[in-house]
Scaffold this motif. Structure first.
Motif, PDB file in Angstrom:
ATOM      1  N   THR A 169       0.844  -1.194   0.000  1.00 43.16           N
ATOM      2  CA  THR A 169       0.000   0.000   0.000  1.00 43.16           C
ATOM      3  C   THR A 169       0.878   1.242   0.000  1.00 43.16           C
ATOM      4  O   THR A 169       1.819   1.334   0.790  1.00 43.16           O
ATOM      5  CB  THR A 169      -0.917   0.029   1.235  1.00 43.16           C
ATOM      6  OG1 THR A 169      -1.726  -1.153   1.251  1.00 43.16           O
ATOM      7  CG2 THR A 169      -1.826   1.245   1.203  1.00 43.16           C
ATOM      8  N   LEU A 170       0.575   2.169  -0.906  1.00 44.66           N
ATOM      9  CA  LEU A 170       1.306   3.430  -0.993  1.00 44.66           C
ATOM     10  C   LEU A 170       0.314   4.569  -0.867  1.00 44.66           C
ATOM     11  O   LEU A 170      -0.688   4.620  -1.591  1.00 44.66           O
ATOM     12  CB  LEU A 170       2.052   3.531  -2.324  1.00 44.66           C
ATOM     13  CG  LEU A 170       3.155   2.493  -2.558  1.00 44.66           C
ATOM     14  CD1 LEU A 170       3.686   2.609  -3.976  1.00 44.66           C
ATOM     15  CD2 LEU A 170       4.295   2.683  -1.565  1.00 44.66           C
ATOM     16  N   LEU A 179      -1.499  -2.761  -4.188  1.00 42.08           N
ATOM     17  CA  LEU A 179      -0.979  -3.787  -5.078  1.00 42.08           C
ATOM     18  C   LEU A 179      -1.182  -5.150  -4.438  1.00 42.08           C
ATOM     19  O   LEU A 179      -0.953  -5.309  -3.243  1.00 42.08           O
ATOM     20  CB  LEU A 179       0.517  -3.558  -5.342  1.00 42.08           C
ATOM     21  CG  LEU A 179       0.908  -2.180  -5.902  1.00 42.08           C
ATOM     22  CD1 LEU A 179       2.416  -2.009  -5.853  1.00 42.08           C
ATOM     23  CD2 LEU A 179       0.393  -2.011  -7.323  1.00 42.08           C
ATOM     24  N   HIS A 180      -1.610  -6.122  -5.230  1.00 41.87           N
ATOM     25  CA  HIS A 180      -1.900  -7.452  -4.678  1.00 41.87           C
ATOM     26  C   HIS A 180      -1.467  -8.520  -5.670  1.00 41.87           C
ATOM     27  O   HIS A 180      -1.747  -8.428  -6.866  1.00 41.87           O
ATOM     28  CB  HIS A 180      -3.396  -7.595  -4.400  1.00 41.87           C
ATOM     29  CG  HIS A 180      -3.801  -8.967  -3.987  1.00 41.87           C
ATOM     30  ND1 HIS A 180      -3.802  -9.377  -2.666  1.00 41.87           N
ATOM     31  CD2 HIS A 180      -4.207 -10.047  -4.716  1.00 41.87           C
ATOM     32  CE1 HIS A 180      -4.194 -10.636  -2.603  1.00 41.87           C
ATOM     33  NE2 HIS A 180      -4.448 -11.071  -3.834  1.00 41.87           N
ATOM     34  N   THR A 265      -3.156 -17.899 -10.947  1.00 42.40           N
ATOM     35  CA  THR A 265      -2.411 -16.796 -10.373  1.00 42.40           C
ATOM     36  C   THR A 265      -3.208 -15.518 -10.573  1.00 42.40           C
ATOM     37  O   THR A 265      -4.026 -15.409 -11.487  1.00 42.40           O
ATOM     38  CB  THR A 265      -1.034 -16.656 -11.044  1.00 42.40           C
ATOM     39  OG1 THR A 265      -1.219 -16.498 -12.462  1.00 42.40           O
ATOM     40  CG2 THR A 265      -0.192 -17.886 -10.806  1.00 42.40           C
ATOM     41  N   LEU A 266      -2.964 -14.539  -9.736  1.00 40.05           N
ATOM     42  CA  LEU A 266      -3.752 -13.317  -9.807  1.00 40.05           C
ATOM     43  C   LEU A 266      -2.918 -12.119  -9.361  1.00 40.05           C
ATOM     44  O   LEU A 266      -2.282 -12.142  -8.318  1.00 40.05           O
ATOM     45  CB  LEU A 266      -4.992 -13.432  -8.919  1.00 40.05           C
ATOM     46  CG  LEU A 266      -5.909 -12.203  -8.862  1.00 40.05           C
ATOM     47  CD1 LEU A 266      -6.580 -11.962 -10.213  1.00 40.05           C
ATOM     48  CD2 LEU A 266      -6.966 -12.379  -7.775  1.00 40.05           C
ATOM     49  N   PHE A 267      -2.944 -11.068 -10.185  1.00 34.82           N
ATOM     50  CA  PHE A 267      -2.371  -9.777  -9.807  1.00 34.82           C
ATOM     51  C   PHE A 267      -3.401  -8.698 -10.088  1.00 34.82           C
ATOM     52  O   PHE A 267      -4.007  -8.665 -11.162  1.00 34.82           O
ATOM     53  CB  PHE A 267      -1.098  -9.471 -10.604  1.00 34.82           C
ATOM     54  CG  PHE A 267      -0.552  -8.088 -10.323  1.00 34.82           C
ATOM     55  CD1 PHE A 267       0.376  -7.893  -9.320  1.00 34.82           C
ATOM     56  CD2 PHE A 267      -0.992  -6.983 -11.048  1.00 34.82           C
ATOM     57  CE1 PHE A 267       0.867  -6.618  -9.042  1.00 34.82           C
ATOM     58  CE2 PHE A 267      -0.508  -5.712 -10.779  1.00 34.82           C
ATOM     59  CZ  PHE A 267       0.425  -5.521  -9.773  1.00 34.82           C
ATOM     60  N   ASN A 549       0.956  -2.212 -13.462  1.00 36.88           N
ATOM     61  CA  ASN A 549       0.501  -3.552 -13.841  1.00 36.88           C
ATOM     62  C   ASN A 549       1.331  -4.032 -15.022  1.00 36.88           C
ATOM     63  O   ASN A 549       2.286  -3.359 -15.446  1.00 36.88           O
ATOM     64  CB  ASN A 549      -0.983  -3.542 -14.181  1.00 36.88           C
ATOM     65  CG  ASN A 549      -1.271  -2.881 -15.513  1.00 36.88           C
ATOM     66  OD1 ASN A 549      -0.851  -1.742 -15.751  1.00 36.88           O
ATOM     67  ND2 ASN A 549      -1.980  -3.573 -16.384  1.00 36.88           N
ATOM     68  N   ARG A 550       0.999  -5.173 -15.570  1.00 34.43           N
ATOM     69  CA  ARG A 550       1.700  -5.701 -16.735  1.00 34.43           C
ATOM     70  C   ARG A 550       0.691  -5.857 -17.872  1.00 34.43           C
ATOM     71  O   ARG A 550      -0.057  -6.850 -17.921  1.00 34.43           O
ATOM     72  CB  ARG A 550       2.353  -7.052 -16.419  1.00 34.43           C
ATOM     73  CG  ARG A 550       3.105  -7.646 -17.602  1.00 34.43           C
ATOM     74  CD  ARG A 550       3.719  -8.988 -17.257  1.00 34.43           C
ATOM     75  NE  ARG A 550       4.933  -8.829 -16.474  1.00 34.43           N
ATOM     76  CZ  ARG A 550       5.693  -9.851 -16.071  1.00 34.43           C
ATOM     77  NH1 ARG A 550       5.343 -11.083 -16.361  1.00 34.43           N
ATOM     78  NH2 ARG A 550       6.787  -9.634 -15.364  1.00 34.43           N
ATOM     79  N   PRO A 551       0.602  -4.892 -18.802  1.00 37.52           N
ATOM     80  CA  PRO A 551      -0.360  -4.988 -19.906  1.00 37.52           C
ATOM     81  C   PRO A 551      -0.184  -6.287 -20.682  1.00 37.52           C
ATOM     82  O   PRO A 551       0.941  -6.737 -20.927  1.00 37.52           O
ATOM     83  CB  PRO A 551      -0.020  -3.764 -20.768  1.00 37.52           C
ATOM     84  CG  PRO A 551       0.558  -2.778 -19.799  1.00 37.52           C
ATOM     85  CD  PRO A 551       1.341  -3.611 -18.823  1.00 37.52           C
ATOM     86  N   SER A 552      -1.303  -6.894 -21.058  1.00 37.75           N
ATOM     87  CA  SER A 552      -1.269  -8.249 -21.622  1.00 37.75           C
ATOM     88  C   SER A 552      -0.598  -8.327 -22.987  1.00 37.75           C
ATOM     89  O   SER A 552      -0.162  -9.396 -23.401  1.00 37.75           O
ATOM     90  CB  SER A 552      -2.684  -8.816 -21.713  1.00 37.75           C
ATOM     91  OG  SER A 552      -3.477  -8.055 -22.601  1.00 37.75           O
ATOM     92  N   GLU A 553      -0.507  -7.205 -23.714  1.00 40.73           N
ATOM     93  CA  GLU A 553       0.166  -7.217 -25.011  1.00 40.73           C
ATOM     94  C   GLU A 553       1.657  -6.903 -24.890  1.00 40.73           C
ATOM     95  O   GLU A 553       2.343  -6.761 -25.903  1.00 40.73           O
ATOM     96  CB  GLU A 553      -0.503  -6.218 -25.958  1.00 40.73           C
ATOM     97  CG  GLU A 553      -1.870  -6.658 -26.456  1.00 40.73           C
ATOM     98  CD  GLU A 553      -1.811  -7.942 -27.265  1.00 40.73           C
ATOM     99  OE1 GLU A 553      -1.050  -7.992 -28.249  1.00 40.73           O
ATOM    100  OE2 GLU A 553      -2.531  -8.898 -26.919  1.00 40.73           O
ATOM    101  N   GLY A 554       2.137  -6.756 -23.646  1.00 36.20           N
ATOM    102  CA  GLY A 554       3.556  -6.505 -23.454  1.00 36.20           C
ATOM    103  C   GLY A 554       3.967  -5.079 -23.719  1.00 36.20           C
ATOM    104  O   GLY A 554       5.158  -4.751 -23.707  1.00 36.20           O
ATOM    105  N   ARG A 555       3.005  -4.215 -23.979  1.00 34.92           N
ATOM    106  CA  ARG A 555       3.287  -2.809 -24.270  1.00 34.92           C
ATOM    107  C   ARG A 555       2.047  -1.981 -23.952  1.00 34.92           C
ATOM    108  O   ARG A 555       0.958  -2.532 -23.760  1.00 34.92           O
ATOM    109  CB  ARG A 555       3.643  -2.629 -25.744  1.00 34.92           C
ATOM    110  CG  ARG A 555       2.522  -3.076 -26.696  1.00 34.92           C
ATOM    111  CD  ARG A 555       2.785  -2.609 -28.110  1.00 34.92           C
ATOM    112  NE  ARG A 555       3.909  -3.306 -28.702  1.00 34.92           N
ATOM    113  CZ  ARG A 555       3.811  -4.450 -29.377  1.00 34.92           C
ATOM    114  NH1 ARG A 555       2.631  -5.019 -29.513  1.00 34.92           N
ATOM    115  NH2 ARG A 555       4.867  -5.025 -29.903  1.00 34.92           N
ATOM    116  N   GLU A 556       2.213  -0.670 -23.917  1.00 36.24           N
ATOM    117  CA  GLU A 556       1.077   0.221 -23.734  1.00 36.24           C
ATOM    118  C   GLU A 556       0.275   0.322 -25.028  1.00 36.24           C
ATOM    119  O   GLU A 556       0.850   0.420 -26.110  1.00 36.24           O
ATOM    120  CB  GLU A 556       1.560   1.617 -23.330  1.00 36.24           C
ATOM    121  CG  GLU A 556       2.221   1.700 -21.971  1.00 36.24           C
ATOM    122  CD  GLU A 556       2.538   3.144 -21.609  1.00 36.24           C
ATOM    123  OE1 GLU A 556       1.617   3.878 -21.211  1.00 36.24           O
ATOM    124  OE2 GLU A 556       3.716   3.532 -21.743  1.00 36.24           O
TER     125      GLU A 556
END
Length: 566
Positions: A169-170, A179-180, A265-267, A549-556
Motif C-alpha cells: 500500500t502506498l 498492489l496485490h 495466479t492473480l495480480f 501492472n503488466r499490460p497483456s500485449e507486453g506494451r502500452e
C-alpha cells in the motif's frame, strides 16, 4: 517517465559470498533443486545456454532458460557457490514473481546493501505471506548451505499446496495505491513475438504477407479492439527472444508474450481517490488522436492514470461527459459511472441532447460525428479543436457556454474552436428557429434520473456489483462475461472512487478474471458498487511515472482518452 520493463537479472557472475565450507551449495545445484521442488517441466530440445551438456545441472539450466526464469543473454556459471540472496531470487523467478520484484525495486525501500538485481527479491521474500524462512532472510549475502537449501525447497513445496500472497500500500495526500499478488505461476505452453497492432484486418494481412516472405511463421490474433500480428509460437523463451532481436525495424517494437498454460495466479492493483481529484482527459486535448496512458498522465501533470471505457479506432464507444459537457453519443442502454465533486452515481448511461432556443427544443442528432441533411450536430474541442466531422453546407454557431459569439457558414470555415468554445452546426441552407438566437442552451435528458447532475460520466458496463435487479449482460458476448480476461473496474466504497486493474493472459503472472470473479475481487477490496470498464490489452494503471501492472500485449496500447488523478 519510467516503466517496469527493465529486467532484474540474477545470472551475473558477481555473486555475494562471505563464508564457505564443505556444505556450500553451487548455483547449478540450487537451481536444480528449486525447479524440482516446484515440479517445473524439464526441457528436452535444443540447447541455448553456455553450460556443457554433460554437466549434472545442464538440463535444469536449459529448462530455466526455456521458461524465461533465466534471461537469455546471461551466462550461468553453474559451479560457482551461490549466496542466499541469489537462491531467493531464483526461487521467486521460478514462481513467476519477476513483476512484483520490479515493483519493489521501483516503489519500495531499497537500501543498497545488496546488488540491485538481488535486493528487491530479498525484500519481497520478507513481505509475502507466508514469509520465507527467517534463516534465509538473515545475512542474505552469506553462502547457501545444505540445510538452507533443504529449508528453502520445503517452503517452495508448501507454496504449491498452500499458495503465496503479497500486498503493498502506498499513500499520497489524495490517493492510495494498492498492489496485490497471489498464487504460484506456472510456465506457459509457448511464446509468441508480438508486433504492432493494426486497426484493420487489411493492414494486419499486409504485414503477415511481408513476414511470410522472410520465412517467419506468423499469424493474426484478433484482440479486443485491434488485430495483432504475432510470430511463432515457440515452446522456448530463449528461442523467441533470439528471433525477436532479428525482426526488421520496419515492423516496429516487439514484445514476447506467454501463450496458454495452466495454474491460478492473480495480480491486481487499485487506486482510491477523491471524486474531486478525478478527471477525464482526452488525447486530442493534449495534441494527438491517441496517446499511451503514460503520455496522457505525464502531459496532464497527473499523479496517476488508468484506462477507462471502450473505444474503436480514435473514438470512444458510449456516453462521455466531461465537466458537464457531452462529448460522445450514447451506445444502447449500457450502464455508466458518473461523479461530481463529492459523490459517485451508477445507472443507465443513455441520454438525449437538445438545443433550447426561445422555448423551442431542437433535437441534436450527432455529437462529434457527421450529421445528415436537415439535422443538428454538436462539436466540442475534446477530440480536436478543428471539428473535421462537419460535412456539407450549413451554419455554425460558435458558443461559449450558452452564448452565441459567432455565426459562420460551414463552407470556407476551418471549423476551429477555442478550448472554452463549442460548435452547434445546422446542416441546412436556412436558419429556422436559430436565425436570431443570441443564446442557445443545451439540455441533457437522461434516461435514468440517477445520472442527472453528474459532471463526469463514462458509459461502459456491465454493472457487476451493487445491482438493484438481476444481472444483465448489457449486449456483451458470453466470452466477455464468462472467460478470464484482463479487466479494468470502476467503483465506489462509500467514501472514494476506486479503480481496479486485474492483469490477465499469463499463467506465470496472472490469469485474469471472469466478470463474476471480478465482482468478488471488487467486493473483497471493499467496494459497494462496481462497473466493468474496457479491459484486455487496454487495461493499464500508471502511478507517478510507473506502469504498475503488466499490460497483456507486453506494451502500452494508445488510447483516445483516460481517467487521470491530479
Amino acid at each position: 517517465m519510467r516503466h517496469l520493463t527493465s529486467k532484474i537479472t540474477v545470472g551475473f557472475l558477481m555473486v555475494l559470498v562471505i563464508s564457505t565450507s564443505a556444505a556450500a551449495i553451487n548455483r547449478g545445484e540450487a537451481l536444480s533443486e528449486i525447479i524440482s521442488a516446484l515440479s517445473l517441466p524439464l526441457w528436452n530440445g535444443k540447447s541455448f545456454s553456455d553450460v556443457p551438456k554433460d554437466h549434472p545441472s545442464s538440463r535444469y539450466v536449459e529448462s530455466a532458460f526455456s521458461m524465461g526464469i533465466l534471461f537469455p543473454s546471461d551466462r550461468f556459471y553453474p559451479d560457482i557457490e551461490i549466496s542466499k540472496a541469489e537462491a531467493i531470487a531464483f526461487s521467486f523467478r521460478a514462481m513467476g514473481w519477476q513483476h512484483e520484484a520490479q515493483l519493489v525495486a521501483s516503489l519500495g525501500h531499497i537500501t543498497g546493501e545488496l546488488p540491485p538485481y538481488l535486493e528487491p527479491y530479498v525484500n519481497l521474500a520478507g513481505e509475502t505471506e507466508p514469509k520465507m524462512p527467517s534463516n534465509l532472510l538473515r545475512s542474505p549475502s552469506e553462502t547457501l548451505k545444505e540445510d538452507d537449501l533443504k529449508e528453502l525447497t520445503d517452503w517452495l513445496k508448501d507454496r504449491i499446496v498452500s499458495g503465496l500472497r503479497w500486498d503493498m500500500t502506498l499513500n499520497s495526500p489524495c490517493y492510495t495505491l494498492y498492489l496485490h499478488r497471489e498464487g504460484v505461476g506456472r510456465p506457459p505452453k509457448g511464446w509468441a513475438i508480438a508486433l504492432s497492432e493494426s486497426a484493420t484486418e487489411e493492414k494486419a494481412k499486409a504485414m503477415l504477407k511481408k513476414l511470410n516472405k522472410l520465412n517467419l511463421p506468423s499469424y493474426i490474433e484478433r484482440t479486443d479492439c485491434a488485430f495483432s500480428v504475432r510470430i511463432g509460437p515457440y515452446n522456448n523463451y530463449a528461442q523467441a527472444w533470439l528471433l525477436a532481436k532479428g525482426v526488421p525495424r520496419e515492423f516496429g517494437k516487439t514484445s514476447i508474450l506467454p501463450i496458454g498454460g495452466g495454474g491460478r495466479t492473480l495480480f491486481w492493483c487499485m487506486i482510491k481517490a477523491l471524486p474531486s481529484k478525478t478527471y477525464i482527459t482526452t488525447a486530442p486535448s493534449i495534441g494527438a488522436r491517441k496517446l499511451s496512458l503514460s503520455e496522457i498522465g505525464e502531459h496532464s501533470k497527473s499523479t496517476a492514470a488508468v484506462n477507462a471505457g471502450f473505444f474503436w479506432k480514435n473514438r470512444p464507444v458510449g456516453t462521455i461527459v466531461i465537466d458537464d459537457v457531452p462529448v460522445s453519443p450514447t451506445y444502447k442502454d449500457r450502464s455508466a459511472i458518473g461523479w461530481d465533486q463529492d459523490m459517485v452515481y451508477f445507472g443507465d448511461g443513455s441520454y438525449r441532447l437538445s438545443a433550447e432556443c426561445e422555448n423551442n427544443g431542437l433535437p441534436i442528432s450527432a455529437i462529434n460525428q457527421p450529421t445528415s441533411e436537415g439535422k443538428i450536430g454538436f462539436y466540442t474541442p475534446h477530440f480536436g479543436q478543428f471539428a473535421t466531422s462537419i460535412k456539407g453546407n450549413g451554419t455554425e454557431f460558435l458558443l461559449q457556454g450558452s452564448k452565441t459569439v459567432k455565426v459562420r457558414k460551414s463552407t470556407g470555415s476551418n471549423h476551429f474552436m477555442k478550448p472554452e468554445e463549442n460548435i452547434l452546426y445546422l446542416r441546412t441552407s436556412g436558419l429556422g428557429p436559430l436565425s436570431d438566437a443570441a443564446e442557445i442552451k443545451l439540455q441533457t435528458i437522461w434516461s435514468d434520473e440517477a445520472m442527472v447532475g453528474t459532471k463526469q460520466v463514462i458509459q461502459a458496463g456491465p454493472m457487476i456489483l451493487g445491482l438493484e435487479g438481476p444481472f444483465s449482460s448489457e449486449w456483451f458476448s458470453d466470452s466477455i462475461i464468462n472467460k478470464r480476461h484482463p479487466r479494468t473496474l470502476a467503483g465506489w466504497d462509500g467514501d472514494r472512487l476506486c479503480w481496479i486493474v486485474i492483469d490477465g493472459r499469463s499463467s506465470w503472472h496472472s490469469d485474469g478474471a471472469t466478470l463474476s470473479e471480478a465482482a468478488f475481487i471488487a467486493r473483497q477490496a471493499g467496494l459497494l458498487k462496481a462497473i466493468n470498464m474496457d479491459g484486455g490489452g487496454s487495461s493499464q494503471m500508471w502511478w507517478k511515472g510507473i506502469t504498475v501492472n503488466r499490460p497483456s500485449e507486453g506494451r502500452e496500447r494508445p488510447l483516445p482518452y483516460a481517467v487521470t488523478f491530479r
